[in-house]
Write a protein that holds these residues in place. Structure first.
Motif, short mmCIF file in Angstrom:
data_model
loop_
_atom_site.label_atom_id
_atom_site.label_comp_id
_atom_site.label_asym_id
_atom_site.label_seq_id
_atom_site.Cartn_x
_atom_site.Cartn_y
_atom_site.Cartn_z
N UNK A 1 0.80 -1.19 -0.04
CA UNK A 1 0.18 -0.03 0.07
C UNK A 1 0.97 1.37 0.04
N UNK A 2 0.32 2.37 -0.73
CA UNK A 2 1.40 3.46 -0.69
C UNK A 2 2.03 3.92 0.37
N UNK A 3 1.37 4.26 1.54
CA UNK A 3 1.87 4.73 2.77
C UNK A 3 3.17 3.99 3.24
N UNK A 4 2.89 2.81 3.27
CA UNK A 4 4.06 1.88 3.61
C UNK A 4 5.26 2.32 2.58
N UNK A 5 5.10 2.23 1.50
CA UNK A 5 6.21 2.41 0.36
C UNK A 5 6.55 3.85 0.50
N UNK A 6 5.86 4.82 0.72
CA UNK A 6 6.24 6.21 0.94
C UNK A 6 7.44 6.22 2.20
N UNK A 7 6.85 5.52 3.26
CA UNK A 7 7.80 5.54 4.53
C UNK A 7 8.86 4.88 4.35
N UNK A 8 8.98 4.15 3.33
CA UNK A 8 10.32 3.29 3.06
C UNK A 8 11.29 4.19 2.34
N UNK B 1 2.33 5.65 -8.63
CA UNK B 1 3.31 5.56 -7.78
C UNK B 1 3.59 6.23 -6.55
N UNK B 2 4.82 6.24 -6.01
CA UNK B 2 5.02 7.13 -4.65
C UNK B 2 6.38 7.95 -4.93
N UNK B 3 6.70 8.73 -4.23
CA UNK B 3 8.19 9.66 -4.25
C UNK B 3 8.48 10.12 -2.99
N UNK B 4 9.59 10.52 -2.89
CA UNK B 4 10.14 11.53 -1.73
C UNK B 4 11.19 12.69 -2.64
N UNK B 5 11.02 13.70 -2.12
CA UNK B 5 12.12 14.98 -2.81
C UNK B 5 12.85 15.11 -1.42
N UNK B 6 14.15 15.27 -1.42
CA UNK B 6 15.00 15.79 -0.62
C UNK B 6 16.14 16.73 -1.12
N UNK B 7 16.59 17.17 -0.23
CA UNK B 7 17.72 18.35 -0.60
C UNK B 7 19.37 17.90 -0.18
N UNK B 8 20.00 18.26 -0.98
CA UNK B 8 21.47 18.06 -0.58
C UNK B 8 22.04 19.07 0.09
N UNK C 1 5.09 11.81 -0.78
CA UNK C 1 3.71 11.54 -1.25
C UNK C 1 3.63 10.47 -2.43
N UNK C 2 2.51 10.64 -3.30
CA UNK C 2 2.16 9.76 -4.22
C UNK C 2 1.43 10.49 -5.38
N UNK C 3 1.13 9.82 -6.49
CA UNK C 3 0.41 10.20 -7.62
C UNK C 3 -1.18 9.76 -7.57
N UNK C 4 -2.00 10.45 -8.25
CA UNK C 4 -3.28 10.03 -8.43
C UNK C 4 -3.92 10.79 -9.70
#
Length: 453
Positions: free
Chosen positions: A156-163, A295-302, A179-182
């Motif tokens: 499920x998407x919440x667990x995959x986002x948490x990963x 899908x799911x995603x995470x944006x991060x910063x250098x 978050x995720x897409x829809x």
């Protein structure tokens, strides 16, 4: 050792993870299709309101008939078979079950099942995001007090986002947004079971020929399911929901770092550390290029120039500053992946994502002007949709959560687009689900030093 190696070791030692599944619907059926193929996992019991339907689901996904021909959980545990029942309470209480999976989608049932799992010291995997969004912060506390694992459901998407969030933080990167897409357009918030098929593009023939539940499908379309999932992510990953609900920006995978960055740097985020859902279609209905609908995603910063250079050297797509980048997973396989959660608990004693704090809540918002005396019909219905907001906002407003906005009669009229408040509805405070939710509100209101307005 890998989880798979540890599962095989459990086979050698004769102690497979003994699992009880509650609910043999779509998610449960997808897990059923894989569970008997995975070493070290023994599905001892399946509980469903209709055992006949559960057995039909098992046959449909390829479950050998002889593996469900048993008369009790005890016999099933000795013979590597699976007992099918409608007595969920007995299955949770059984000494032949170690891990319980709630795949019901019912908030009331989910709360009841978690409390029973706590009483009988059974680890629990919550496919039931509806219950988790409604009362997960207090349920997680009760689970911790009982010494059991309370886990999101892998696939499920919440667990995959948490990963993804855990991955980024573990290697020293600050998560800016996850978050995720829809598929989303603003008009979808007013969608009802009567209009849902037109938005999906399904013909009358397709609907007539399939197993289509219009209210369930509408909960995905009108934004409620996205709100529930983002509340779970916010609560499990220490992220903040937007102050006034999800924005659903149209955004493809290549634009994630540019769109989901702070407003001060050209993005849409009022602050760092938030959740958001991106739409697979533009506001004019055109498809988004390289969308992330499934899908799911995470944006991060250098953190510095050296890491920015590494992003560039290894081909990571960034925004125009080179500071922000994203990692994503284009698909999720829901119940097919659920065995990962079972294996994580069985071999590592760890959840695949878990609620930590109450940061986000999903409140009921009117789809149209509602009149005194009307009955609310819950998620995906005609009257309200779910909107994720900060928990403090929900508490200050005294909003009714979407998980309880079903079967409640309005005492007051509610204008279109407004939250439904506890003061607007008649309710039974002695109802177990309502009482548990209101206990959670009282606990967190005191901890946050808030007063209801």
């Amino acid at each position: 050792m890998s989880m798979y190696a540890k599962l095989k070791q459990r086979v050698t030692e004769g102690c497979p993870a003994r699992v009880g599944l509650i609910g043999a619907g779509k998610f449960g059926s997808m897990f059923l299709s894989q569970a008997w193929r995975t070493p070290g996992i023994h599905l001892v019991g399946v509980s469903d309101l209709s055992p006949a339907n559960a057995k039909a689901s098992m046959r449909r996904v390829g479950w050998p008939d002889e593996r469900s021909q048993t008369s009790s959980l005890e016999e099933a545990s000795r013979t590597q078979k699976t007992f099918v029942t409608d007595d969920t309470a007995a299955m949770i209480a059984s000494p032949f079950i170690d891990i319980v999976i709630d795949a019901t989608g019912s908030p009331a049932a989910g709360i009841r099942h978690v409390l029973a799992a706590c009483a009988h010291r059974k680890h629990i995997i919550m496919v039931n995001v509806e219950a988790d969004a409604l009362a997960g912060p207090l349920l997680a506390r009760r689970a911790a007090e009982a010494g059991i694992v309370y886990s999101m459901a892998s696939g499920d998407q919440p667990a995959l986002i948490a990963e993804l969030v855990d991955w980024a933080r573990t290697i020293g990167l600050e998560v800016i947004c996850a978050g995720k897409g829809t598929k989303y357009l603003p008009a979808y918030h007013q969608s009802t079971p009567d209009t849902v098929w037109g938005h999906y593009g399904f013909s009358e023939e397709q609907v007539a020929g399939g197993d289509f539940n219009p209210q369930m499908f509408n909960s995905f379309l009108d934004g409620t399911k996205s709100a529930l999932e983002m509340a779970a992510v916010a609560n499990g990953c220490d992220l903040s929901p937007p102050d006034d609900g999800l924005a659903f920006p149209a955004c493809g995978v290549d634009d994630l770092p540019s769109v989901l960055r702070p407003v001060s740097e050209g993005g849409i985020l009022p602050k760092k550390g938030t959740v958001e859902v991106v739409s697979s279609i533009e506001r004019d209905g055109r498809p988004v290029f390289r969308d992330l609908r499934w899908g799911v995603y995470a944006v991060f910063e250098a953190p510095n120039q050296y890491v920015m250079d590494c992003f560039d050297q290894y081909g990571l797509k960034t925004d125009d500053t080179g500071r922000y980048a994203a990692m994503y997973k284009p698909y999720h396989l829901i119940g097919l992946e659920l065995g990962t959660s079972v294996a994580s608990i069985a071999t590592r004693g760890e959840p695949t994502g878990s609620t930590n704090d109450w940061r986000g809540d999903v409140i009921a918002v009117s789809k149209r002007a509602l009149q005194e005396g009307e009955m609310l019909d819950g998620e995906g219905g005609y009257t309200v949709y779910g909107k994720v907001v900060p928990a403090e906002t929900s508490l200050r407003v005294g909003a009714v959560p979407i998980g309880l906005a079903h079967g409640l009669k309005l005492k007051n009229a509610v204008a279109a687009g407004q939250p439904v408040r506890w003061s607007d509805v008649a309710y039974d405070a002695a109802n177990q689900t309502i009482a548990f939710r209101q206990e959670m509100e009282s606990v967190f209101r005191a901890e946050k030093g808030l007063e209801r307005t």
